[in-house]
Structure formats: structure tokens, C-alpha cells
Design a protein around this motif. Structure first.
Motif, PDB file in Angstrom:
ATOM      1  N   VAL A   1       5.331  -0.918   2.199  1.00 49.47           N
ATOM      2  CA  VAL A   1       5.303   0.143   3.322  1.00 49.47           C
ATOM      3  C   VAL A   1       4.971   1.333   2.554  1.00 49.47           C
ATOM      4  CG1 VAL A   1       6.357   1.674   4.995  1.00 49.47           C
ATOM      5  CG2 VAL A   1       6.686  -1.002   5.053  1.00 49.47           C
ATOM      6  N   SER A   2       5.583   1.464   1.461  1.00 49.39           N
ATOM      7  CA  SER A   2       5.687   2.900   0.317  1.00 49.39           C
ATOM      8  C   SER A   2       4.069   2.947   0.061  1.00 49.39           C
ATOM      9  CB  SER A   2       6.364   2.836  -0.692  1.00 49.39           C
ATOM     10  OG  SER A   2       7.679   2.603  -0.224  1.00 49.39           O
ATOM     11  N   MET A   3       3.515   1.783  -0.369  1.00 48.72           N
ATOM     12  CA  MET A   3       2.087   2.038  -1.006  1.00 48.72           C
ATOM     13  C   MET A   3       1.031   2.308   0.128  1.00 48.72           C
ATOM     14  SD  MET A   3       1.772   1.244  -4.168  1.00 48.72           S
ATOM     15  CE  MET A   3       2.534   0.301  -5.506  1.00 48.72           C
ATOM     16  N   MET A   4       1.506   1.634   1.415  1.00 44.27           N
ATOM     17  CA  MET A   4       0.465   2.010   2.513  1.00 44.27           C
ATOM     18  C   MET A   4       0.580   3.349   3.105  1.00 44.27           C
ATOM     19  SD  MET A   4       1.254  -1.170   5.069  1.00 44.27           S
ATOM     20  CE  MET A   4       0.420  -0.401   6.477  1.00 44.27           C
ATOM     21  N   VAL A   5       1.561   4.087   2.600  1.00 42.19           N
ATOM     22  CA  VAL A   5       1.737   5.533   2.996  1.00 42.19           C
ATOM     23  C   VAL A   5       1.203   6.375   2.025  1.00 42.19           C
ATOM     24  CG1 VAL A   5       3.406   7.483   3.466  1.00 42.19           C
ATOM     25  CG2 VAL A   5       3.787   5.182   4.541  1.00 42.19           C
TER      26      VAL A   5
ATOM     27  N   LYS B   1      10.592  -5.793  -1.610  1.00 42.77           N
ATOM     28  CA  LYS B   1       9.157  -6.003  -1.292  1.00 42.77           C
ATOM     29  C   LYS B   1       8.732  -5.395  -0.137  1.00 42.77           C
ATOM     30  CE  LYS B   1       9.138 -10.423  -3.798  1.00 42.77           C
ATOM     31  NZ  LYS B   1       8.752 -11.850  -3.573  1.00 42.77           N
ATOM     32  N   SER B   2       9.373  -5.239   0.921  1.00 39.59           N
ATOM     33  CA  SER B   2       9.161  -4.610   2.131  1.00 39.59           C
ATOM     34  C   SER B   2       9.145  -3.189   1.913  1.00 39.59           C
ATOM     35  CB  SER B   2      10.036  -4.896   3.336  1.00 39.59           C
ATOM     36  OG  SER B   2       9.984  -6.250   3.583  1.00 39.59           O
ATOM     37  N   VAL B   3       9.865  -2.498   1.191  1.00 39.30           N
ATOM     38  CA  VAL B   3       9.909  -0.914   0.661  1.00 39.30           C
ATOM     39  C   VAL B   3       8.730  -0.816   0.048  1.00 39.30           C
ATOM     40  CG1 VAL B   3      11.245   0.747  -0.269  1.00 39.30           C
ATOM     41  CG2 VAL B   3      12.307  -1.182   0.916  1.00 39.30           C
TER      42      VAL B   3
ATOM     43  N   VAL C   1       4.518  12.309  -7.419  1.00 40.06           N
ATOM     44  CA  VAL C   1       4.670  12.024  -5.953  1.00 40.06           C
ATOM     45  C   VAL C   1       4.776  10.317  -5.976  1.00 40.06           C
ATOM     46  CG1 VAL C   1       3.594  11.964  -3.577  1.00 40.06           C
ATOM     47  CG2 VAL C   1       3.609  14.042  -5.013  1.00 40.06           C
ATOM     48  N   MET C   2       3.672   9.545  -6.633  1.00 38.91           N
ATOM     49  CA  MET C   2       3.959   8.126  -6.558  1.00 38.91           C
ATOM     50  C   MET C   2       4.963   7.659  -7.180  1.00 38.91           C
ATOM     51  SD  MET C   2      -0.092   7.113  -7.414  1.00 38.91           S
ATOM     52  CE  MET C   2       0.096   5.352  -7.136  1.00 38.91           C
ATOM     53  N   VAL C   3       5.590   8.332  -8.217  1.00 37.82           N
ATOM     54  CA  VAL C   3       7.002   7.817  -8.904  1.00 37.82           C
ATOM     55  C   VAL C   3       7.864   7.846  -7.598  1.00 37.82           C
ATOM     56  CG1 VAL C   3       8.852   8.303 -10.306  1.00 37.82           C
ATOM     57  CG2 VAL C   3       6.076   8.221 -11.065  1.00 37.82           C
ATOM     58  N   THR C   4       7.951   8.959  -6.823  1.00 41.20           N
ATOM     59  CA  THR C   4       9.259   8.943  -5.807  1.00 41.20           C
ATOM     60  C   THR C   4       9.526   7.748  -5.240  1.00 41.20           C
ATOM     61  OG1 THR C   4       7.636   9.857  -4.225  1.00 41.20           O
ATOM     62  CG2 THR C   4       8.593  11.375  -5.606  1.00 41.20           C
ATOM     63  N   MET C   5       8.485   6.808  -4.913  1.00 41.84           N
ATOM     64  CA  MET C   5       8.800   5.723  -4.120  1.00 41.84           C
ATOM     65  C   MET C   5       9.697   4.773  -4.666  1.00 41.84           C
ATOM     66  SD  MET C   5       5.189   3.615  -4.392  1.00 41.84           S
ATOM     67  CE  MET C   5       4.634   2.953  -5.742  1.00 41.84           C
TER      68      MET C   5
ATOM     69  N   PHE D   1      -0.593   5.768  -0.973  1.00 40.49           N
ATOM     70  CA  PHE D   1      -1.798   5.982  -1.397  1.00 40.49           C
ATOM     71  C   PHE D   1      -2.987   6.613  -0.713  1.00 40.49           C
ATOM     72  CE2 PHE D   1      -0.850   2.434  -4.408  1.00 40.49           C
ATOM     73  CZ  PHE D   1      -1.798   2.866  -5.475  1.00 40.49           C
ATOM     74  N   PRO D   2      -3.112   6.461   0.700  1.00 47.75           N
ATOM     75  CA  PRO D   2      -3.758   7.337   1.545  1.00 47.75           C
ATOM     76  C   PRO D   2      -3.650   8.841   1.370  1.00 47.75           C
ATOM     77  CG  PRO D   2      -3.266   5.636   2.809  1.00 47.75           C
ATOM     78  CD  PRO D   2      -2.463   5.600   1.641  1.00 47.75           C
ATOM     79  N   LEU D   3      -2.320   9.058   1.261  1.00 49.67           N
ATOM     80  CA  LEU D   3      -1.814  10.765   1.168  1.00 49.67           C
ATOM     81  C   LEU D   3      -2.217  11.277  -0.318  1.00 49.67           C
ATOM     82  CD1 LEU D   3      -0.271  12.541   3.109  1.00 49.67           C
ATOM     83  CD2 LEU D   3       1.616  11.899   1.804  1.00 49.67           C
ATOM     84  N   THR D   4      -2.143  10.304  -1.328  1.00 44.59           N
ATOM     85  CA  THR D   4      -2.626  11.023  -2.654  1.00 44.59           C
ATOM     86  C   THR D   4      -3.942  11.130  -2.852  1.00 44.59           C
ATOM     87  OG1 THR D   4      -2.007   8.798  -3.495  1.00 44.59           O
ATOM     88  CG2 THR D   4      -0.371  10.356  -3.540  1.00 44.59           C
ATOM     89  N   PHE D   5      -4.834   9.884  -2.546  1.00 44.58           N
ATOM     90  CA  PHE D   5      -6.195   9.752  -2.692  1.00 44.58           C
ATOM     91  C   PHE D   5      -6.967  10.692  -1.768  1.00 44.58           C
ATOM     92  CE2 PHE D   5      -4.929   6.192  -5.319  1.00 44.58           C
ATOM     93  CZ  PHE D   5      -5.909   6.232  -6.258  1.00 44.58           C
ATOM     94  N   LEU D   6      -6.547  11.004  -0.530  1.00 47.10           N
ATOM     95  CA  LEU D   6      -7.169  12.081   0.226  1.00 47.10           C
ATOM     96  C   LEU D   6      -6.624  13.271   0.544  1.00 47.10           C
ATOM     97  CD1 LEU D   6      -7.387   9.610   3.766  1.00 47.10           C
ATOM     98  CD2 LEU D   6      -9.074   9.925   1.968  1.00 47.10           C
TER      99      LEU D   6
END
Length: 289
Positions: A210-214, A205-207, A107-111, A216-221
Motif C-alpha cells: 500500500v505504501s508503494m502505491m501511495v 507485506k500489505s503495509v 520521503v520514500m524512506v518514511t514508509m 510512487f505516484p506522489l513523488t514522481f508526479l
């Protein structure tokens, strides 16, 4: 006398060349009489753009670090750092962890799909794509189809490392294949979120930010690392309804030889939601940008 003769000769050569040149009527008749090549089908155009993505990997193999070295590091680090503390032994924890960390990593690779699209936009490549007589979404679908190879490769790497350090799927090869198939379907659908960001934001860099902000919480939570029963009630409500939790549970149970119908249905439902909502939004941005 010499000058006049030379001029006459050159004029005659020019006239002969003019007479030999094809006339506009002849060219028009050739173009009209010739049949145009058939327009490529949606599948053919999408596969062509998918092959373009694969060729990028061929010419820049360092792009595979995130689906080879990174997954290996994730499996080893979380197994040996937290296995003893959370499950009493690494051999027991790897049975719970590997399907979850596999889901998280893919899922993280998708970004990176959004980053690649944004890079091509900044280079002006998409201006050329929009002038081609092809199915409109083909470039976007091609990106995602090319990235499916990355998801499969990451899954193969992580499962190989997991088997080496003690993971044993009770579902056998069929259960593993079904689990990976469910994960790849979800990853393909979830990638539409990042195609939207790739078109919407103005720099890679913006992409990435924003991808990290979305993501990381989605995968760790989620239930990737631990059972949600140990969490506070308000957090359990979020974790139990997270799409990553449904996918991780589905992959985990399929590889264990079970058939989690509810989690499979939720995973496919989330996949359809991402394609319908973010796919439509992506194409709207693509047509207008």
C-alpha cells in the motif's frame, strides 16, 4: 522413635521459617510508606522509545542500506542517465536535481516506519507498551523521533555525493541546513500516514504494498525531476498542488539562497495537516487495536 524425632525437628524448622517470613501487614506498610517513582514526562517517554529505535539500528546495521546505498544510487543514476538529455549537461542538471531527489529519497524512506510498527505488533510488543504508565502516544512518537536520525543521515550522504559530482548550493551552509530542516519536519509529519497503515493492515507485506502505491505516484508526479511547465495543463494542476512539489521547491530555493515564503508555508501547512489528521487516526487505532 527416630521417625518421631525427625518429624518433630522438621516441624520446628518449618515453624521457625514461618515466624521469620515477613507478614502481609509488614509488606503492606512498606509499600504504602514508600513513595512511588514519578511518572515519566511525555518528552522523556518519547525519547526513550526513540532510543529503542536507534538501538535496533545498532544491532541490525543493514537497516541503514536504504539511507546510505540507496540514496547514492539514486543521485548517480538520475544525474548521469538524464542529465545530458534534460539539461544539456550533468553539471547543470545536478543543481536542479539534487534538492529534488533528496526530497524524494527522504520521503520514500518514511514508509519503513509503518513496516517496523506492523512487525512489532505481530510480535506482541505493543501489548506490553499499552500496559505501561506512560504518555499514550509515546511509542509512536518514539518511532518517528528515531527515524529522524535516518532522514538526517540520508540527507548528509546525498549532499556529500552531490558535492563530489558538482553540486554547489548558493545558499551556503545556512541555506543547506534550513532546507534539510524543512525536509525533516515534513518527513516526520508525513510518517504519521505510515503509522496509520502499520496499525490498520495485518501484515508487513500489505503495509509495503500500500505504501508503494501511495508514495510512487506522489513523488514522481512532482517537480523533482523536471519543471512542471513542460507537462500537460491537467497534470500541472495536480503537480503544482502536490505536497512533495511544495517541499522540493522549498528545499531547492533555500539551498539556492532564496526565501520561498509561499512554499515554506505550504510545506508547514501540509505537515500540520498530516499530524492532526493521521496522528489522531493513528492514536484511535492504537487505543482500539
Amino acid at each position: 522413635m527416630t521417625t518421631a524425632t525427625t518429624t518433630t525437628t522438621s516441624d520446628r524448622a518449618a515453624d521457625d521459617h514461618f515466624l521469620d517470613a515477613p507478614k502481609a501487614e509488614d509488606l503492606a506498610s512498606l509499600l504504602i510508606n514508600k513513595e512511588r517513582p514519578p511518572k515519566p514526562s511525555a518528552l522523556s517517554a518519547s525519547l526513550t522509545f526513540g532510543w529503542r529505535t536507534v538501538l535496533k539500528i545498532k544491532h541490525v546495521p543493514e537497516q541503514l542500506f536504504d539511507v546510505t546505498a540507496f540514496p547514492i544510487m539514486m543521485v548517480l543514476m538520475y544525474t548521469y542517465l538524464f542529465g545530458g538529455a534534460l539539461a544539456g549537461s550533468t553539471s547543470e542538471y545536478i543543481q536542479f536535481l539534487l534538492p529534488g531527489i533528496l526530497t524524494m529519497s527522504v520521503v520514500m524512506v518514511t514508509m519503513y516506519t509503518g513496516v517496523a510498527i506492523n512487525t512489532d505488533i505481530s510480535k506482541g510488543v505493543f501489548d506490553r507498551f499499552r500496559t505501561l504508565p506512560i504518555w499514550r502516544p509515546a511509542p509512536m512518537v518514539g518511532y518517528l523521533l528515531g527515524d529522524v536520525l535516518r532522514y538526517v543521515l540520508a540527507s548528509a550522504v546525498m549532499l556529500t555525493v552531490g558535492m563530489i559530482i558538482g553540486y554547489r548550493p548558493d545558499g551556503g551552509p545556512l541555506g543547506v541546513l534550513l532546507g534539510v530542516a524543512l525536509l525533516v519536519i515534513f518527513a516526520f509529519s508525513f510518517s504519521w500516514v505510515w503509522t496509520m497503515f502499520g496499525l490498520m493492515l495485518r501484515s508487513e507485506k500489505s503495509v509495503m504494498g500500500v505504501s508503494m502505491m501511495v508514495i510512487f505516484p506522489l513523488t514522481f508526479l512532482s517537480n523533482v525531476f523536471v519543471d512542471p511547465k513542460t507537462m500537460p495543463g491537467w497534470l500541472q494542476a495536480f503537480v503544482n498542488n502536490s505536497p512533495v512539489t511544495h517541499v522540493a521547491t522549498g528545499v531547492r530555493e533555500l539551498m539556492a539562497g532564496e526565501w520561498p515564503a509561499a512554499d515554506i508555508a505550504w510545506s508547514l501547512g501540509w505537515s500540520a495537516f498530516f499530524v492532526i489528521v493521521f496522528g489522531a487516526w493513528t492514536m484511535r487505532l492504537y487505543n482500539r487495536k
